[in-house]
Write an enzyme that holds these catalytic residues in place. Structure first.
Site, PDB file in Angstrom:
ATOM      1  CD  GLN A 109      -3.130  -0.399  -0.001  1.00  0.00           C
ATOM      2  OE1 GLN A 109      -3.216   0.792  -0.288  1.00  0.00           O
ATOM      3  NE2 GLN A 109      -3.862  -1.325  -0.603  1.00  0.00           N
ATOM      4  CB  SER A 110       4.214   1.929  -1.377  1.00  0.00           C
ATOM      5  OG  SER A 110       5.045   3.049  -1.559  1.00  0.00           O
TER       6      SER A 110
END
Ligand SMILES: Cc1ncc(COP(=O)(O)O)c(C=O)c1O
Length: 332
Positions: free
Chosen positions: A75-76
């Site tokens: 989920q960067s």
């Protein structure tokens, strides 16, 4: 300090707002909490990486790159904002995603992963926790090179000396804003992860002689591991700026205990912080970074770490898209 000698792209329009949070302050019972809205920076949606990328992408363009390569967690925010800058610049973008929590990478995930696909990421390589990310990104760069293209590798979080300049620029912006708005800040609270934000801000404060202590709340490490990282980053930024100063170790202040049980894994204090800011000020935090950082500010307030009349500035570093990957936890 002269930042104008470094090539820079512009992705935001003017300074981000510096605001007082009256309802949140009242709910907390003091200190007086202010916010620096770096979640409103440019790119889609912006956050702390926007400031770093202004310098990093300018360097990539100067070197003739046609593809940005970077890395992060599933989920960067950093990957999403890098991709968003690539789209704006007409570049391609590839990620190496580290599955830090086994089984956490899902092809159909929401949040930032959905945006990776919507913005048209060219390729994603998923690797297990503990992989040497620099090597993995270099492999992607070599592959691109063999196809006659040119890659530019951006380290995790955009945290190197050049990226850190983005938060030197933030320090200068903040100094000017405090002057113009007549606001006196006693302490700054910021998230501390790959360390470019905390380290860059500290370098900017030292270089501009801003004597406001900075507290970095760890999002993945306790102080024994985080302090050396931030110290190294701050020193690298000072060296790049040729300030001729040694960053005093005691000015690198990190607080731990709020990120557990693990990077990106929710805890009840994060949920309380996200709900509290949403319900008092209608401001969105995120579950991985700013929610845990605000949990730190709340926890420190309750532990008496701040005077009640102190003016504490929370630097909002963005991240809201990840909320959608954690909906059931946040409304449980
Ligand atoms: C929303 C948000 N806040 C804070 C951080 C931590 O910043 P840094 O990696 O510069 O320490 C990140 C890093 O990815 C982030 O995405």
């Amino acid at each position: 300090m002269d930042l104008a000698r470094f090539p820079r792209r512009r992705y935001s329009h003017g300074p981000t707002p510096l605001e007082f949070l009256p309802n949140f302050t009242k709910a907390l019972g003091g200190p007086r909490v202010f916010i620096k809205r770096d979640d409103l920076l440019g790119l889609a949606p912006g956050g702390n990486k926007t400031r770093k990328l202004e310098f990093l992408v300018a360097d990539a363009l100067a070197r003739g790159a046609d593809t940005l390569i970077t890395c992060g967690a599933p989920q960067s925010n950093h990957c999403r904002i890098t991709l968003s800058a690539a789209v704006k610049e007409g570049l391609k973008c590839r990620f190496v995603i580290e599955e830090r929590v086994p089984g956490s990478y899902r092809e159909d995930a929401s949040g930032n992963h959905f945006l990776f696909r919507l913005f048209g990421v060219e390729a994603i390589t998923v690797v297990p926790a503990g992989t040497n990310m620099a090597n993995a990104m270099q492999q992607v760069a070599d592959e691109i090179e063999r196809a006659g293209r040119r890659g530019y590798v951006i380290p995790g979080g955009g945290s190197n000396a050049l990226g850190g300049l983005g938060y030197v620029a933030c320090a200068q912006e903040l100094q000017q804003q405090c002057f113009e708005q007549g606001v006196r800040i006693d302490r700054v609270v910021v998230g501390s992860g790959s360390s470019g934000t905390h380290g860059g801000l500290l370098a900017g404060f030292l270089g501009n002689r801003i004597h406001i202590p900075i507290v970095g709340i760890g999002v993945s490490r306790d102080p024994a591991d985080q302090v050396p990282l931030v110290h190294k980053e701050a020193q690298a930024v000072c060296d790049l700026l040729e300030l001729g100063l040694t960053v005093p170790r005691e000015q690198v202040v990190c607080v731990g205990g709020y990120w557990q049980p693990k990077y990106s894994v929710p805890n009840p204090r994060m949920v309380e912080a996200v709900q509290m800011l949403a319900r008092t000020e209608a401001i969105l935090l995120d579950p991985v970074y700013t929610g845990k950082v605000m949990a730190g500010l709340i926890g420190m307030s309750r532990d008496g770490a701040f005077r009640r009349d102190e003016n504490v500035l929370f630097v909002h570093t963005g991240g809201a898209p990840a909320l959608h990957a954690y909906e059931s936890t946040l409304l449980a």
